[in-house]
Every structure is written in structure tokens, then in C-alpha cells.
Write an enzyme that holds these catalytic residues in place. Sequence first.
Site, PDB file in Angstrom:
ATOM      1  N   THR A   1       7.061 -29.958  -8.425  1.00  0.00           N
ATOM      2  CA  THR A   1       8.322 -29.230  -8.295  1.00  0.00           C
ATOM      3  C   THR A   1       8.448 -28.521  -6.961  1.00  0.00           C
ATOM      4  O   THR A   1       9.542 -28.438  -6.390  1.00  0.00           O
ATOM      5  CB  THR A   1       8.451 -28.207  -9.440  1.00  0.00           C
ATOM      6  OG1 THR A   1       8.457 -28.894 -10.691  1.00  0.00           O
ATOM      7  CG2 THR A   1       9.737 -27.393  -9.317  1.00  0.00           C
TER       8      THR A   1
ATOM      9  N   THR B   1       3.083 -28.736 -11.929  1.00  0.00           N
ATOM     10  CA  THR B   1       2.497 -27.805 -12.896  1.00  0.00           C
ATOM     11  C   THR B   1       2.097 -28.456 -14.216  1.00  0.00           C
ATOM     12  O   THR B   1       1.202 -27.954 -14.894  1.00  0.00           O
ATOM     13  CB  THR B   1       3.468 -26.647 -13.188  1.00  0.00           C
ATOM     14  OG1 THR B   1       4.685 -27.169 -13.729  1.00  0.00           O
ATOM     15  CG2 THR B   1       3.769 -25.858 -11.927  1.00  0.00           C
TER      16      THR B   1
ATOM     17  N   THR C   1     -11.108 -26.092 -30.089  1.00  0.00           N
ATOM     18  CA  THR C   1     -10.150 -25.459 -30.986  1.00  0.00           C
ATOM     19  C   THR C   1      -8.726 -25.528 -30.445  1.00  0.00           C
ATOM     20  O   THR C   1      -8.494 -25.518 -29.233  1.00  0.00           O
ATOM     21  CB  THR C   1     -10.515 -23.987 -31.234  1.00  0.00           C
ATOM     22  OG1 THR C   1      -9.483 -23.360 -32.022  1.00  0.00           O
ATOM     23  CG2 THR C   1     -10.667 -23.208 -29.944  1.00  0.00           C
TER      24      THR C   1
ATOM     25  N   SER D   1       3.840 -34.888 -11.550  1.00  0.00           N
ATOM     26  CA  SER D   1       2.588 -34.655 -12.270  1.00  0.00           C
ATOM     27  C   SER D   1       2.611 -35.154 -13.715  1.00  0.00           C
ATOM     28  O   SER D   1       1.560 -35.384 -14.299  1.00  0.00           O
ATOM     29  CB  SER D   1       2.194 -33.177 -12.227  1.00  0.00           C
ATOM     30  OG  SER D   1       3.058 -32.379 -12.991  1.00  0.00           O
TER      31      SER D   1
END
Length: 337
Positions: free
Chosen positions: A13, A91, A273, A60
Site C-alpha cells: 500500500t 501489510t 493456539t 502482499s
Amino acid sequence: MKRKILIIYAGGTIGMQASEKGYAPVAGFEQSLRAQLSRTTGLSELPAFEVLELEQLIDSANLQPHHWTELGGIITAHWQQYDGFLLLHGTDTMAYTASMLSFMLQGMDKPVIVTGSQIPLAQLRNDALDNLLTSLMFVAGDAIPEVCICFNGRLLRGNRASKLKSSGLDAFDSPNYGWLGQAGINIELHAERLLQSGTADFKIPDFNPDAVVILPVYPGISARIARDLLSNPAVKGVVLHTYGAGNPPDANGELMAELDNAVRRGVTIVNVTQCLQGQVSQGAYATGATLNRIGVIPGSDLTLEAAFTKLHYLLATQPADQVKGLMLQSLCGEMTQ
């Protein structure tokens, strides 16, 4: 002596411009950046820098494992010519790339900082310039011998960071490890949290994109899902994404049998987790103890991104019989032991 930095523009971006189809990567970032900086005061505080722009820019969301090899190769090829590196990256998969770079560039003695933005530099109101300037100041300052993400004034260990917000300017955080630094009125660095400078042990492998898969646990998951994922003989590693302290639905005997069979075939399975904070305690509950009997590796407090990239890296660089032991060790600050 003034430090010399290499800025690697990979896409994302930060350098995009609006198009009929939405924001898209465009070439010529260096000219845009230097034009912006020419209207900024205090440039004498910045380090000298050069910009290297990838010929094929990466959105990305389209990142592939071969891009990690490309980026790692660029950094190592220029390692002796620069005092630090700033990678401009999208990102969406930034935490994956920062994690993988940390494993490929073990024993660093200079900083590699990854940043980007939520709003392009070309927009009047943006976070791009601040993220870039703050990152440059961190690269130019005290020695930071590790891969970091710098975003919204936060300096985070790259393999501890995750993108937690899709649109907030404070998109990244490291829920299980303290910030390495922050930029407010002053720039602060928490030196006690940093890795020690080391001797370079860089390995930039080629990756098989099929080698590692992610298996998320959810209510009603069918054994067929695991069977389909594991039917490809190229799959050598699985990141099992479980509930709470690392608990799978062990009442699903067929699913457990698929995992058991995979481990017996030599597939490495790592349990992490789904919770943002805390770590796997495999065996604290009877359901988790089932995974101990099967031979699944407890992933401590590895982020999903760090577990995925670490497993990819080890499978690509280490003998199969050493992968399990190394998954249990912290190689570059990625997990609590």
C-alpha cells in the site's frame, strides 16, 4: 560517520496509487519519496539512503514463498555495503515475511526493519511518510541486531508481531512480547529486550510452497479436511491451529487418527493456539494430552506466522530428524522457553 541504509521497495500500500480497480502497485517509488522529502524540514537528521525497487512489485496478498528467497537474497547480497536495511512491504503478509527473514538472517549484527502503511504515500493524508521516517530513524540509531516491524511508532520483534487491525493505523502489535521501542516525542529503545549481536549464519533456501499447510480447528471439523490436506505427499509440515491452551476436538476419533497417521509417516505437526495472548500448554486438559500421545509438537507462544515460517525454514534447511528438536527451541527470540 553517517550511516548508509538500503531501502528495498517490494510493493504494498505504501507505494500504491488509485486505479479503476482500486489501489494497485506502481513503479517509481523513489521519485515519489524524494519529492515528498524535499518538502520536509530536518532532512539532515536522516541517514544517507539508496532505494532498490523490485522489478516485479508484490501485492502482499499475492506473496509466495519464493518471494522470501528473493528478498533474503537481496539483503544478503548487499549485506556488507550498508549499515542497515529498510524493507517496504504490504501489510497483509508483513508478519510472515518479517518472521521468515528472522530465521534466514540469524546472527545479525545490524538492523533489518520492515514497514509499510495503511494509506499510500500518494494520498494527502497518510501514515506512510511517518512510518518510513520513524523506521529510518530506528535503523540509523542504536544497533538493533534483528528483524523488526516498525509501524505507528511501535518497534516490534518481527517474529513476534501480527497484524491485528484491518484498517487501524496501529495495525500491528506483539501480544506475547514487549515492544522493542516506541516513537513519541522522543524515540525510545528497550535495549534489554533486544537480541544480542551475533555472527552471521545466513541461509537463504528455496522453498516448496506445498511443504507446510495450516489446519484450523473449528466446531464440526471433518476428518476429511485433514485427509485432503495431508493427501499431498509434498506436505511435510502442519501448523495445527487449536483452541485455548492447545486443545483439539479429541472426541473426533477419525480426525485424531489422521493426525496420528501423518506423524507416523514423518509429517511434523506443530500446535499453536488461536488465542492472541498466552501459550500452548499441551496436556493441561485431557484433549491436549491426546496430541502428546500422537507426537504433535507444542508450539509455546509462537504466532501463527512464526510457526508457519519457522516450519518452512527448518524443513528447507535441516535434516528431517532435527526439525522437531529445533521447533522446540527458540532460534531468534520467536518463542518463550
